[in-house]
Design a protein around this motif. Structure first.
Motif, PDB file in Angstrom:
ATOM      1  N   LEU A 128      13.649   3.799  -4.758  1.00 37.75           N
ATOM      2  CA  LEU A 128      14.289   5.023  -5.249  1.00 37.75           C
ATOM      3  C   LEU A 128      13.730   5.399  -6.608  1.00 37.75           C
ATOM      4  N   LYS A 129      13.025   6.523  -6.655  1.00 37.39           N
ATOM      5  CA  LYS A 129      12.510   7.012  -7.930  1.00 37.39           C
ATOM      6  C   LYS A 129      13.652   7.632  -8.720  1.00 37.39           C
ATOM      7  N   ARG A 130      13.565   7.504 -10.029  1.00 35.07           N
ATOM      8  CA  ARG A 130      14.545   8.184 -10.880  1.00 35.07           C
ATOM      9  C   ARG A 130      14.178   9.669 -10.939  1.00 35.07           C
ATOM     10  N   LEU A 142       0.851  -1.193   0.000  1.00 36.49           N
ATOM     11  CA  LEU A 142       0.000   0.000   0.000  1.00 36.49           C
ATOM     12  C   LEU A 142       0.884   1.240   0.000  1.00 36.49           C
ATOM     13  N   ARG A 143       0.649   2.156  -0.937  1.00 41.24           N
ATOM     14  CA  ARG A 143       1.410   3.398  -0.949  1.00 41.24           C
ATOM     15  C   ARG A 143       0.538   4.530  -0.397  1.00 41.24           C
ATOM     16  N   GLY A 144       1.188   5.630   0.007  1.00 39.93           N
ATOM     17  CA  GLY A 144       0.466   6.804   0.464  1.00 39.93           C
ATOM     18  C   GLY A 144       1.485   7.797   0.999  1.00 39.93           C
ATOM     19  N   GLU A 154      11.302   3.904 -12.354  1.00 37.43           N
ATOM     20  CA  GLU A 154      11.247   4.928 -13.407  1.00 37.43           C
ATOM     21  C   GLU A 154       9.851   5.553 -13.360  1.00 37.43           C
ATOM     22  N   ARG A 155       9.777   6.906 -13.323  1.00 41.67           N
ATOM     23  CA  ARG A 155       8.488   7.567 -13.147  1.00 41.67           C
ATOM     24  C   ARG A 155       8.256   8.687 -14.160  1.00 41.67           C
ATOM     25  N   GLY A 156       8.999   8.637 -15.273  1.00 39.99           N
ATOM     26  CA  GLY A 156       8.828   9.687 -16.269  1.00 39.99           C
ATOM     27  C   GLY A 156       9.910  10.727 -16.115  1.00 39.99           C
ATOM     28  N   VAL A 184       1.268   2.425  -8.540  1.00 40.06           N
ATOM     29  CA  VAL A 184       0.147   3.078  -9.210  1.00 40.06           C
ATOM     30  C   VAL A 184      -0.678   3.868  -8.197  1.00 40.06           C
ATOM     31  N   GLU A 185      -1.080   5.087  -8.586  1.00 43.30           N
ATOM     32  CA  GLU A 185      -1.932   5.879  -7.699  1.00 43.30           C
ATOM     33  C   GLU A 185      -3.410   5.583  -7.950  1.00 43.30           C
ATOM     34  N   VAL A 186      -4.135   5.431  -6.838  1.00 41.84           N
ATOM     35  CA  VAL A 186      -5.547   5.048  -6.904  1.00 41.84           C
ATOM     36  C   VAL A 186      -6.331   5.950  -5.959  1.00 41.84           C
ATOM     37  N   SER A 216       1.673   6.407 -13.254  1.00 43.06           N
ATOM     38  CA  SER A 216       0.788   7.505 -12.834  1.00 43.06           C
ATOM     39  C   SER A 216       1.471   8.855 -12.974  1.00 43.06           C
ATOM     40  N   HIS A 217       2.681   8.982 -12.371  1.00 44.56           N
ATOM     41  CA  HIS A 217       3.368  10.273 -12.451  1.00 44.56           C
ATOM     42  C   HIS A 217       3.902  10.528 -13.849  1.00 44.56           C
ATOM     43  N   ALA A 218       4.186   9.461 -14.611  1.00 42.97           N
ATOM     44  CA  ALA A 218       4.656   9.651 -15.980  1.00 42.97           C
ATOM     45  C   ALA A 218       3.539  10.215 -16.838  1.00 42.97           C
ATOM     46  N   PHE A 266       4.425  13.004   3.765  1.00 42.79           N
ATOM     47  CA  PHE A 266       5.200  14.221   3.511  1.00 42.79           C
ATOM     48  C   PHE A 266       5.175  14.398   2.001  1.00 42.79           C
ATOM     49  N   LYS A 267       4.528  15.461   1.515  1.00 42.07           N
ATOM     50  CA  LYS A 267       4.361  15.603   0.075  1.00 42.07           C
ATOM     51  C   LYS A 267       5.263  16.685  -0.495  1.00 42.07           C
ATOM     52  N   PRO A 268       6.092  16.343  -1.453  1.00 41.45           N
ATOM     53  CA  PRO A 268       6.909  17.362  -2.119  1.00 41.45           C
ATOM     54  C   PRO A 268       6.028  18.093  -3.132  1.00 41.45           C
ATOM     55  N   LEU A 308      10.679   2.536   2.600  1.00 39.67           N
ATOM     56  CA  LEU A 308      10.817   3.982   2.447  1.00 39.67           C
ATOM     57  C   LEU A 308      10.899   4.313   0.960  1.00 39.67           C
ATOM     58  N   GLN A 309      10.326   5.447   0.600  1.00 41.16           N
ATOM     59  CA  GLN A 309      10.442   5.900  -0.785  1.00 41.16           C
ATOM     60  C   GLN A 309      11.265   7.179  -0.812  1.00 41.16           C
ATOM     61  N   ILE A 310      12.163   7.259  -1.786  1.00 37.59           N
ATOM     62  CA  ILE A 310      12.848   8.529  -2.039  1.00 37.59           C
ATOM     63  C   ILE A 310      12.316   9.025  -3.369  1.00 37.59           C
ATOM     64  N   GLY A 311      11.745  10.207  -3.367  1.00 41.34           N
ATOM     65  CA  GLY A 311      11.039  10.721  -4.532  1.00 41.34           C
ATOM     66  C   GLY A 311      11.978  11.262  -5.591  1.00 41.34           C
ATOM     67  N   ALA A 312      11.415  11.494  -6.760  1.00 40.17           N
ATOM     68  CA  ALA A 312      12.179  11.948  -7.915  1.00 40.17           C
ATOM     69  C   ALA A 312      13.000  13.199  -7.591  1.00 40.17           C
ATOM     70  N   ARG A 313      12.378  14.128  -6.841  1.00 42.63           N
ATOM     71  CA  ARG A 313      13.077  15.397  -6.554  1.00 42.63           C
ATOM     72  C   ARG A 313      14.287  15.188  -5.657  1.00 42.63           C
ATOM     73  N   ASN A 314      14.302  14.085  -4.938  1.00 45.49           N
ATOM     74  CA  ASN A 314      15.400  13.834  -3.999  1.00 45.49           C
ATOM     75  C   ASN A 314      16.335  12.723  -4.453  1.00 45.49           C
TER      76      ASN A 314
HETATM   77  C1  PEP Z   1       4.784  10.183  -5.343  1.00 43.65           C
HETATM   78  O1  PEP Z   1       5.042   8.998  -5.526  1.00 43.65           O
HETATM   79  O2  PEP Z   1       3.743  10.592  -4.796  1.00 43.65           O
HETATM   80  C2  PEP Z   1       5.710  11.177  -5.865  1.00 43.65           C
HETATM   81  C3  PEP Z   1       5.774  12.402  -5.366  1.00 43.65           C
HETATM   82  O3  PEP Z   1       6.425  10.711  -6.887  1.00 43.65           O
HETATM   83  P1  PEP Z   1       7.681  11.354  -7.639  1.00 43.65           P
HETATM   84  O4  PEP Z   1       8.712  11.558  -6.624  1.00 43.65           O
HETATM   85  O5  PEP Z   1       8.009  10.324  -8.652  1.00 43.65           O
HETATM   86  O6  PEP Z   1       7.197  12.628  -8.255  1.00 43.65           O
END
Ligand code: PEP
Ligand code: MN
Length: 658
Positions: free
Chosen positions: A440-442, A359-361, A470-472, A531-533, A505-507, A364-366, A415-421
């Protein structure tokens, strides 16, 4: 990987990317050697094994394939003997390396000129190793075996000579020569296969000259990880043989010559290497590695990235029901942001029912704008964890700052590290030391190599469960939020052992494009998707326009063949069963179309439509394939019988019956 400069006369491959390597084999087109060679490059025929190996040493071909062991007949003496002469002639080490092993299915047929009946056969022509593989047939026919230098040649010879003769060869070679099949799959043991070795030249320092791009082995997302080349030793002397047999090596002994009574090749399993390390040669004894000696560690694919591009088996990450990598495929799903305890609990149930196993969610939102919703922080992490626990799914959530890592790692299983980081090195170091797997997102502006370098930070900090996503990336294109870089993903596949995921989703940034991108990534062989739902996307606090509805996710995961979660209703599971039935009926229709086609070919060749030996093979295949599902054997056989009956009907067999 080193790619040598090839001579001008080697044509480029159709894609024009690199010159196609020449792979030599002994025999002629249609032989099993030809088939093995085609896997490694442009096949080039040689009349004898000696000539083939000499051409390899003289750099006239980049690789040579040699049949080494057959399942029925064991070591194949002729090629091994030729190899022993080349290797044995060089006192300091083998000039050649075994760089890969390939098992080629060997389906031998008995074929004769049209009109010749099976009972009339007096002579059977084939290559000696092939004759050794079908002793029972020879006995049953009471025919004289006649040796030829090649199976395909045997077929041509029989076509030329006619009379009470048959050839044992591949089906293609027999049909190519204009023969008809009297019997199929005639080996004493079924399935029969021959293990071919791919040989390449060795450079001066003994390192394998890896001239053949490992495309067939390493690339292709489905075959994650490249198998290590077999460790092959050439040995001379009784003590060498004893040491190898103690190391549980597979011995391929060759007939002795007076001055060296015992010699041959051995395939050493990794577990046996220790047993060989202390071995000292006595007078005249020898053990030569055909390839890099095992104490030499295979270098990483990128020198600067020793951990992430290490040549090793595929990394599998497992967190409870969530398993990705090393052949396991899974989907992570959930809302972009955790909005309330109720929202995330509802969506947790929905994604579990669909078949997601994590489950994702975001808590802390960038966000691009500082005035946009920033996430509910650690309070939301509690809601997310409770929702995950309620449905038995681990949770995946983003950390944006090193200080968040500790508290988040206490609750979140991934843990997820987002694209911006992606290139926030302090964050990578902190997350890598958290003891949790990291997704780790690209970054949208990072190259594949920079992305892998970021993963190297995680591995170096002690995290060995890294998931790459890979997220676009950002391109000139504005029709989509990002450009899903599947090419980059495939390039990454050939460089790393880590699981690779895609985030459609983000792509896409738009709901209507998400299923298509998800299918494209799945088809390219990703290990997983994120995938975002959302069930009320119009009022979502972030990324509503790209969220799939729960029912869209269900349909997509059914298409991918993932199982719905255990909490699903009967209706939900039935929808998945309906999807499976759709696939089965499409496959049956395709099977019938193929049956009709094979019947056309048989009629043209004057062969009977019905082939009961083949039917038995098909029946066995179903029984074997369904056994892990604990299918009752007769029931599985009935299923095969029903398909065979449909096939015979499609082939018009009933019509020709008396
Ligand atoms: C996310 O997964 O909600 C997200 C912010 O993704 P990304 O870092 O790929 O933009
Ligand atoms: Mn998002």
């Amino acid at each position: 990987m080193q790619i040598p400069l090839l001579e001008q006369d080697v044509p480029a491959d159709p894609a024009g990317l690199r010159p196609e390597p020449r792979a030599g084999y002994q025999g002629q087109a249609g032989s099993f050697g030809f088939r093995a060679a085609s896997r490694f490059g442009r096949p080039e025929a040689f009349p004898t094994f000696e000539k083939l190996l000499r051409a390899l040493v003289a750099a006239e071909v980049e690789a040579a394939v040699l049949p080494a062991v057959n399942r029925v007949a064991g070591p194949i003496l002729e090629p091994l003997d030729a190899l022993a002469r080349i290797v044995g002639a060089n006192g300091h080490g083998a000039p050649l390396a075994v760089t890969a092993e390939l098992a080629v299915p060997v389906r031998l047929v008995l074929a004769a000129r049209p009109g010749v009946r099976r009972e009339e056969i007096r002579e059977v022509l084939s290559q000696p190793p092939a004759l050794r593989q079908c002793r029972s047939l020879l006995e049953e026919l009471d025919a004289t075996p006649i040796e030829t230098h090649d199976t395909a040649y045997a077929a041509y010879r029989v076509a030329e000579l006619g009379g009470p003769r048959a050839a044992v060869s591949s089906e293609e070679a027999a049909l190519e020569a204009g023969l008809v099949l009297l019997d199929e799959d005639v080996s004493d043991l079924k399935p029969n296969f021959t293990r071919f070795w791919r040989l390449a030249r060795v450079e001066g320092d003994g390192r394998t000259l890896d001239v053949v791009p490992d495309a067939a082995f390493a690339v292709g997302l489905a075959e994650a990880g490249s198998p290590a080349p077999p460790r092959v030793v050439y040995f001379v002397g009784a003590q060498a043989m004893a040491a190898l047999s103690k190391a549980k090596a597979e011995l391929l002994s060759l007939p002795g010559v007076p001055e060296a009574p015992v010699r041959g090749f051995a395939v050493v399993p990794p577990a046996g290497l220790g047993a060989l390390s202390g071995w000292k040669p006595a007078d005249g004894e020898r053990m030569l590695w055909l390839g890099a000696p095992p104490e030499r560690k295979t270098p990483p694919r990128v020198k600067e990235l020793p951990k992430v591009t290490a040549v090793r088996e595929a990394t599998a990450v497992r967190v409870g029901p969530f398993e990705v990598g090393g052949g396991k495929r899974a989907v992570i799903a959930g809302p972009c942001a955790v909005e309330s305890p109720e929202q995330v609990e509802r969506l947790a149930r929905a994604v579990a029912r669909a078949g997601a196993t994590a489950l994702r969610g975001g808590v802390f939102k960038p966000r691009t704008s500082p005035y946009a919703f920033q996430g509910h922080g650690l309070a939301a992490l509690e809601w997310l964890r409770a929702a995950g626990d309620a449905v038995g799914l681990p949770i995946v959530t983003e950390v944006m700052a090193p200080a968040q890592v500790g508290p988040v790692a206490e609750r979140a299983q991934v843990l997820q590290i987002g694209a911006r980081n992606c290139q926030n090195y302090d964050l990578l170091k902190e997350a890598g030391g958290s003891g949790r797997p990291v997704l780790l997102k690209r970054g949208f502006g990072t190259t594949v190599e920079e992305w892998l370098s970021a993963a190297e930070y995680l591995l170096d900090a002690g995290c060995d469960e890294v998931l790459l996503c890979e997220r676009g990336i950002r391109t000139f294109e504005k029709a989509t939020r990002g450009t899903l870089d599947l090419g980059g993903l495939l390039a990454a596949r050939s460089m790393t052992h880590l699981p690779l995921l895609a985030d459609p989703s983000h792509a896409a940034g738009r709901r209507d494009l998400v299923p298509g991108l998800a299918r494209a990534a799945w088809g390219a062989g990703v290990d997983g998707l994120i995938v975002e739902v959302h069930d009320a996307p119009e009022s979502a606090l972030s990324d509503g326009p790209q969220a799939l509805l729960p029912e869209d996710l269900e349909a997509l995961l059914d298409e991918f063949g993932l199982l719905p979660g255990r909490s699903g209703s009967i209706e939900r599971v039935r929808r998945a069963i309906d999807a499976a039935d759709g696939e089965i009926t499409r496959a049956v229709a395709r099977r019938l179309a193929l049956c009709r086609r094979v019947a056309d070919v048989k009629r043209r060749n004057g062969q009977p439509i019905r082939d009961e030996a083949r039917e038995a093979t098909v029946r066995r295949r179903y029984v074997d394939a369904l056994r892990p599902e604990a299918a009752h054997e007769p029931t599985a056989a009935h299923l095969a019988d029903a398909l065979i009956a449909l096939g015979l009907e499609a082939e018009g067999w009933a019509a020709e019956a008396p």
